[in-house]
Write a protein that holds these residues in place. Structure first.
Motif, short mmCIF file in Angstrom:
data_model
loop_
_atom_site.label_atom_id
_atom_site.label_comp_id
_atom_site.label_asym_id
_atom_site.label_seq_id
_atom_site.Cartn_x
_atom_site.Cartn_y
_atom_site.Cartn_z
N PHE A 161 -5.14 -5.54 5.07
CA PHE A 161 -4.54 -4.37 4.10
C PHE A 161 -5.08 -5.11 2.76
CE2 PHE A 161 -0.96 -4.97 7.13
CZ PHE A 161 -1.08 -3.59 7.87
N ASP A 162 -4.78 -3.96 1.80
CA ASP A 162 -5.14 -4.12 0.26
C ASP A 162 -4.12 -5.05 -0.37
OD1 ASP A 162 -7.64 -2.72 0.66
OD2 ASP A 162 -6.72 -0.84 -0.30
N LYS A 184 -2.71 -4.79 -3.00
CA LYS A 184 -1.62 -4.08 -3.49
C LYS A 184 -0.62 -3.26 -2.51
CE LYS A 184 -4.05 -2.40 -7.73
NZ LYS A 184 -4.51 -0.92 -8.35
N ASP A 185 -1.09 -2.85 -1.37
CA ASP A 185 -0.42 -2.57 -0.15
C ASP A 185 0.47 -3.72 0.37
OD1 ASP A 185 -1.21 0.19 -0.50
OD2 ASP A 185 -3.01 -0.06 0.96
N ARG A 186 -0.13 -4.66 0.31
CA ARG A 186 0.53 -5.99 0.99
C ARG A 186 1.78 -6.37 0.14
NH1 ARG A 186 -1.27 -9.40 4.90
NH2 ARG A 186 -3.37 -8.77 4.55
N TYR A 232 3.33 -4.30 -1.65
CA TYR A 232 4.43 -3.32 -1.71
C TYR A 232 5.12 -3.66 -0.44
CZ TYR A 232 6.44 1.10 -0.44
OH TYR A 232 7.26 2.39 -0.09
N MET A 233 4.44 -3.78 0.63
CA MET A 233 5.40 -3.82 2.00
C MET A 233 5.98 -5.32 2.00
SD MET A 233 2.51 -2.46 4.83
CE MET A 233 1.19 -3.48 4.13
N CYS A 273 11.35 2.38 2.69
CA CYS A 273 10.10 2.62 2.70
C CYS A 273 9.51 3.51 3.84
CB CYS A 273 9.31 1.13 2.79
SG CYS A 273 9.72 -0.03 1.20
N VAL A 283 6.43 4.32 5.50
CA VAL A 283 5.05 4.01 5.55
C VAL A 283 4.18 4.54 6.82
CG1 VAL A 283 3.38 2.00 5.55
CG2 VAL A 283 5.62 1.83 4.50
N GLY A 318 -0.26 6.73 -4.12
CA GLY A 318 -0.41 6.61 -2.65
C GLY A 318 0.57 7.43 -1.69
N LYS A 344 4.24 6.75 2.39
CA LYS A 344 3.47 5.93 1.48
C LYS A 344 2.15 5.62 2.49
CE LYS A 344 1.73 2.55 -1.09
NZ LYS A 344 0.95 2.96 -2.37
N VAL A 362 -0.70 3.81 3.85
CA VAL A 362 -1.41 2.51 4.06
C VAL A 362 -2.69 2.37 4.61
CG1 VAL A 362 -1.27 0.01 4.38
CG2 VAL A 362 0.77 1.38 3.28
#
Length: 503
Positions: free
Chosen positions: A231-232, A234-236, A238-239, A274, A276, A298, A304, A306
């Motif tokens: 994952f990027d 930023k996504d990591r 967020y999660m 969330c 996702v 996103g 969202k 991902v």
């Protein structure tokens, strides 16, 4: 006068004689033509179905003992692609799996059928691009209809209170194997997402105690390529903040994006849950072409999106098991999660779902029973009928489970721990407790080691976990399939999952 008298008498008589001669002849020809047309219409459906099935691969020729090479057309009726004749096939090779196959008596499968199944599986795996034609098994002539039932969800989210005694589930600490070193004396070593657990390590992992076990996301030594599902940052980040999660995935452009019904979701859940959707880059491109454009955050609706890069398996079905089973690994701070298959659209508030299936029943894991089958023996036979997976691999997995204590489901047994041994795994509600997390890791490890058909390994994993820990209960709520249908609308998949294009 004589001639005048003869003409009327002779001409009509000849006419009658000619009529007697031609009328039977015309009647016979008409009947012959009608019979030919009837034969043509009778054989046309069979010939069309035969061409369609064989058109996907080589002509079928099943060398059963009672058939020779001149009976290829007759052999077609005994092939696993003809569902209406499968009871006869089961009797021919040893009986129905539910009633006639024991642990020492397995289905007899000819070499030609095995090779054909491998070819079908290979064709499915070779599909790529933006949605080729799917290889579909023929449907049943009389498909059962299944309907939703009434479900007593609470009316509002505002007054929900989490029960305090939910914290009293079995407590222990789980750590996870994150890296494997190359064994001494081994020249070739391939890093795998699921790692290389030995049978001894696998056996120990079923004990509900403080331990370190394999549960995906295993990396190799420095210098080896990453094992995947990246994952990027930023996504990591967020999660890592998510406490309650609704997740789904689409890989290999295998489905359409179905947004949760916004009017059924409370404002509280829209702010605190969330939603996702995991996709690969191929699927994201197709979603954009379909008109699902991500906004600045996103988001597409409530989802969202991902991106998961460097997918760990070529089989997209197996890749989909990563977010399905390992939500506690992907969302490390989460306390609850709901898994939703991509063929479903959520039509209920997630907090109401958690309250109904977990809090109200004092459960830590909830999954519905299968709508049609309840015994693993039935599920094995159905997977073979529809060529869901390579039959040799299914046999190996099934034989292993039987040797390790798996028994047939007996609905008349009052001590049966579950109402069904076959789940409908498209909808799962979880509390991220130690026992729930352990079960999810164990179930994923079975999918990683054997076939990607998780319905084959569910009962074995649950029963073995229960048998290994008799004094440490695992509170699993298996609810009715009609309740699942009341919470989400079902659709058909776009195509069979296919691997991402080779770079």
């Amino acid at each position: 006068m004589g001639v005048h008298k003869l003409l009327p008498a002779v001409v009509p008589r000849r006419g009658r004689r000619l009529g007697r001669i031609f009328r039977p002849a015309l009647s016979f020809r008409s009947w012959l033509l009608l019979l030919a047309l009837l034969c043509l219409f009778s054989f046309a459906p069979f010939g069309l179905k035969f061409v369609l099935l064989v058109g996907h691969g080589k002509p079928l020729s099943l060398p059963f003992p009672s058939l020779d090479n001149s009976t290829t057309a007759a052999a077609f009726f005994f092939s696993p692609f003809k569902p209406s004749f499968l009871p006869g096939l089961a009797g021919f090779v040893g009986g129905s799996m539910e009633s006639g196959i024991s642990s020492s008596h397995q289905l007899h499968i000819t070499g030609n059928v095995e090779r054909f199944n491998k070819e079908v599986e290979q064709q499915q795996l070779q599909q790529s691009g933006y949605g080729g034609d799917a290889i579909k098994a023929p449907g049943r002539k009389h498909r059962r209809q299944h309907f939703p039932c009434e479900i007593g969800l609470s009316e509002k989210v505002d007054y929900l209170v989490e029960p305090k005694d939910l914290r009293n589930f079995t407590q222990f600490s789980l750590e996870y194997v994150t890296m494997e070193e190359k064994p001494l004396g081994v020249n070739s070593f391939e890093s795998k997402f699921g790692g290389h657990p030995t049978l001894e390590e696998r056996e120990k992992s079923f004990h509900a105690l403080n331990q370190t076990l394999h549960c995906g996301f295993v990396k190799g030594n420095p210098g080896f390529s990453n094992t995947g599902f990246d994952f990027d940052e930023k996504d990591r980040a967020y999660m890592s903040t998510c406490q309650v999660v609704v997740s789904s995935c689409i890989f290999g452009n295998s489905d359409f994006l179905r947004r949760p019904t916004s009017k059924k979701i409370s404002e509280y859940s829209k702010k605190n849950v969330c939603f996702v959707m995991f996709v690969d880059e191929q699927t994201l491109s197709k979603l954009t072409l379909d008109g699902h454009v991500l906004d600045d955050r996103g988001l597409v609706g409530l989802w969202k999106v991902v991106i998961a890069r460097n997918l760990p398996y070529k089989d997209m079905r197996r890749t989909g098991k990563v977010p399905k089973f390992l939500s506690h690994r992907i969302f490390p701070s989460s306390r609850y999660s709901i898994w939703l298959d991509s063929k479903m659209r959520l039509n209920a508030d997630p907090m109401l779902i958690i309250e109904y299936f977990l809090w109200r029943t004092r459960s830590e894991y909830a999954i519905s029973n299968h709508y049609d089958r309840h015994c693993v023996w039935e599920e094995v036979l159905q997977n073979k009928r529809l060529n869901k997976y390579n039959q040799t691999a299914i046999d190996e997995q099934f034989n292993f489970y039987q040797s390790d204590g798996l028994r047939k489901f007996d609905p008349s047994d009052p001590n049966t721990p579950l109402p069904s041994y076959v789940p409908e795994g498209s909808f799962i509600v979880r509390a991220h407790t130690p026992m729930s997390n352990l079960f999810s890791c164990l179930w994923f490890n079975e999918v990683d080691r054997f076939t990607s058909r998780d319905q084959l390994s569910f009962a074995y994993t649950y029963l073995k976990l229960r048998r290994t820990n008799p004094n440490q209960p695992f509170y699993l709520n298996m609810f009715k399939d009609c309740e699942r249908r009341a919470l989400a609308k079902l659709f058909r998949h776009r195509v069979f999952p296919s691997p991402p294009p080779v770079p």
